[in-house]
Design an enzyme around this catalytic site. Structure first.
Site, PDB file in Angstrom:
ATOM      1  N   SER A 104       2.386   6.864   0.820  1.00  8.50           N
ATOM      2  CA  SER A 104       1.495   6.004   1.595  1.00  8.50           C
ATOM      3  C   SER A 104       0.098   6.178   1.013  1.00  8.50           C
ATOM      4  O   SER A 104      -0.464   7.274   1.067  1.00  8.50           O
ATOM      5  CB  SER A 104       1.517   6.375   3.081  1.00  8.50           C
ATOM      6  OG  SER A 104       0.581   5.608   3.804  1.00  8.50           O
ATOM      7  N   ARG A 105      -0.446   5.100   0.473  1.00 12.13           N
ATOM      8  CA  ARG A 105      -1.723   5.207  -0.229  1.00 12.13           C
ATOM      9  C   ARG A 105      -2.922   5.154   0.713  1.00 12.13           C
ATOM     10  O   ARG A 105      -4.041   5.379   0.284  1.00 12.13           O
ATOM     11  CB  ARG A 105      -1.826   4.089  -1.271  1.00 12.13           C
ATOM     12  CG  ARG A 105      -0.696   4.111  -2.290  1.00 12.13           C
ATOM     13  CD  ARG A 105      -0.890   3.060  -3.376  1.00 12.13           C
ATOM     14  NE  ARG A 105       0.239   3.061  -4.296  1.00 12.13           N
ATOM     15  CZ  ARG A 105       1.270   2.244  -4.222  1.00 12.13           C
ATOM     16  NH1 ARG A 105       1.307   1.352  -3.246  1.00 12.13           N
ATOM     17  NH2 ARG A 105       2.252   2.296  -5.090  1.00 12.13           N
ATOM     18  N   ILE A 106      -2.685   4.836   1.981  1.00  9.67           N
ATOM     19  CA  ILE A 106      -3.791   4.684   2.926  1.00  9.67           C
ATOM     20  C   ILE A 106      -3.624   5.558   4.152  1.00  9.67           C
ATOM     21  O   ILE A 106      -4.582   6.139   4.653  1.00  9.67           O
ATOM     22  CB  ILE A 106      -3.913   3.207   3.379  1.00  9.67           C
ATOM     23  CG1 ILE A 106      -4.336   2.334   2.203  1.00  9.67           C
ATOM     24  CG2 ILE A 106      -4.919   3.064   4.507  1.00  9.67           C
ATOM     25  CD1 ILE A 106      -4.465   0.863   2.562  1.00  9.67           C
TER      26      ILE A 106
ATOM     27  N   ASP B 198       0.810  -1.212   0.000  1.00 12.27           N
ATOM     28  CA  ASP B 198       0.000   0.000   0.000  1.00 12.27           C
ATOM     29  C   ASP B 198       0.844   1.263   0.000  1.00 12.27           C
ATOM     30  O   ASP B 198       0.352   2.341   0.347  1.00 12.27           O
ATOM     31  CB  ASP B 198      -0.914   0.013   1.238  1.00 12.27           C
ATOM     32  CG  ASP B 198      -1.781  -1.222   1.317  1.00 12.27           C
ATOM     33  OD1 ASP B 198      -2.378  -1.585   0.294  1.00 12.27           O
ATOM     34  OD2 ASP B 198      -1.857  -1.829   2.400  1.00 12.27           O
TER      35      ASP B 198
END
Length: 483
Positions: free
Chosen positions: A357-359, A332
């Protein structure tokens, strides 16, 4: 013999029992070729007559290949092999806390074997979509850059990537040390490392008080290749137990480059067709089925979480290599360590431009998220302007001001290893920088004033959700007293 040890004769039934027995054709390099056992299944444990054990890893029309889990000097061709009908398992639970074990659960710290009350298969199916929940809780690492600009949430899979010797493992240890008192159980998996490196890691965890809530799974460089292959799955099973019981866990895999190399070694020894860079064609599935087991579970499934921090090594900064790109596509986000920043003394050597950071932003505390909203963009603009300024051209006053602020920010982001910071310290320096409270100091002087600033904030007991005005008043008073 006591009565309790006698067999239950009432339950005994006389009858014909058929068992399969195989024969060892050859042994070498941690692999055993076996003839017979037509009913053997993949990942089934086998027992050899000399006491050795193996795991079915390759099924063929006339023979099967097994990776050795334990081997004696008496294991030779012609020896009989028996099926067990069971898959490999490891003991899990709180009894493992503070212990150093191998992928089979055997102790490596000189203490008695852990008395685990529950066994768990090394490989299980990942949680389904219906079992998962949104990643909404922050996992604080104690690192200024990560917690403010590349935040991680509980249940996230965040890759740590970079060349050898640039601080990847040091960051992972900082994350483990920062979980003290936070109710997060940690599993550190060391794959293919020397005994000296393993001892140094264990001693670092012990000195920081992290062994009380951690388990270290070790497959040394001189271990059988099957052990290095099984190590991350063993660590995942241990952490998965805590996730399934409603608690939070963190799994560090150091590192998956050596794990992939061990899998390639086993596959070539078992004569599987090689693919790109001689890796087998299922190398992507190897790591995806491992990392997909990390999740934040919904309340109906227990509400636990398992966060994964896999580490992968690059060569000469080649982020587009085979194994790194595979892991980037599975995870992620990634934290990228740059060797040029490391050589220049910018530590930690995290390349903010290549890290993402995709989340985590969705799991970040509102106060920190608001304070860090523009810092990433400002820092990237500063790097571009600094590159332009090297040509020696005359710069406008506004550009000079941005360069000055950027140099100040770069000094503030520097941090020593094994010195994680609480989230209150992150909010303190973010507000001090964002409200221009440090502008009257030179960059090096401003960085030197951060420790007393953190101490003053901690002494006042300010919570992360306290009003912004209270924070600013405390920061101004602390900086005035320090001056």
């Amino acid at each position: 013999m006591p009565d309790s040890a006698l067999p239950d004769m009432a339950s005994y039934r006389f009858g014909l029992r058929l068992t399969e027995r195989g024969c060892v054709l050859g042994v070498g390099d941690g692999i055993a070729w076996i003839k017979g056992l037509p009913s053997a299944q993949m990942d089934e444990v086998l027992h050899f007559d000399d006491g050795s054990s193996g795991l079915v890893f390759q099924l063929g029309s006339d023979r099967l290949g097994a990776i050795l889990l334990s081997q004696t000097h008496g294991l030779t061709a012609g020896m009989e092999v028996r099926r067990t009908g069971r898959r490999i398992e490891i003991g899990v639970g709180d009894a493992l806390l503070g212990r150093v074990v191998d992928p089979m659960g055997a102790p490596l710290d000189g203490l008695p074997a852990p008395q685990a009350r529950e066994m768990r298969p090394l490989e299980t199916e990942a949680p389904t979509i219906l079992e998962r929940d949104y990643v909404s809780q922050p996992l604080y690492t104690g690192n200024k850059i990560v917690d403010t600009l590349i935040p991680i949430g509980k249940g996230q899979r965040q890759l740590i990537i970079g060349d050898d010797g640039v601080g990847k493992s040091a960051l992972a240890l900082d994350v483990v040390l920062n979980q003290r008192g936070r109710g997060v159980f940690c599993v550190v998996v060391l794959i293919g490392q020397t005994r000296t490196s393993v001892a140094a890691t264990v001693e670092t965890l012990r000195a920081g008080g992290a062994l009380d809530y951690s388990v270290v799974v070790v497959a040394e460089a001189n271990a059988l290749p099957g052990f290095r292959y099984l190590a991350p799955f063993a660590g995942c099973a241990i952490a998965e137990h805590w996730m399934r019981t409603g608690r939070d866990a963190l799994a560090v895999y150091d590192d998956l480059t050596r794990h992939a190399q061990s899998y390639r070694e086993l596959s070539l020894l078992l004569q599987r067709p090689p693919g790109r860079e001689a890796y087998p064609s299922d190398i992507f599935y190897l790591h995806s089925r491992l990392l997909e087991r990390s999740a934040a579970l919904a309340a109906g499934s227990g509400g636990g979480s398992m966060t994964a921090l896999p580490i992968v090594e690059t060569r000469l900064g080649e982020i587009a290599a085979y194994i790194p790109t595979n892991l980037i596509s599975i995870t992620d986000g990634q934290i990228y360590f740059d060797s040029h920043l490391f050589a220049a003394g910018v530590l930690p050597a995290i390349d903010i431009g290549r890290s993402v950071s995709r989340i985590g932003g969705k799991a970040q505390d509102a106060a920190i998220k608001q304070a860090a909203a523009r810092i990433r963009l400002d820092y990237l603009q500063f790097l571009e302007l600094e590159l332009f300024a090297r040509f020696g051209t005359r710069l406008e006053a506004g550009v000079e001001e941005k360069l000055r602020r950027g140099r100040l920010l770069r000094e503030l982001l520097k941090q020593d290893r094994l010195a994680p910071l609480p989230e209150q310290a992150h909010l303190a320096w973010l507000l001090a920088y964002g409200e221009d409270l440090l502008d009257r100091f030179a960059p090096e002087q401003a960085a030197a004033r951060l420790p007393p600033l953190f101490a003053a904030v901690a002494a006042r007991g300010l919570r992360i959700d306290a009003p912004r005005e209270d924070w600013l008043a405390a920061l101004r008073d602390a900086l005035w007293e320090a001056a």
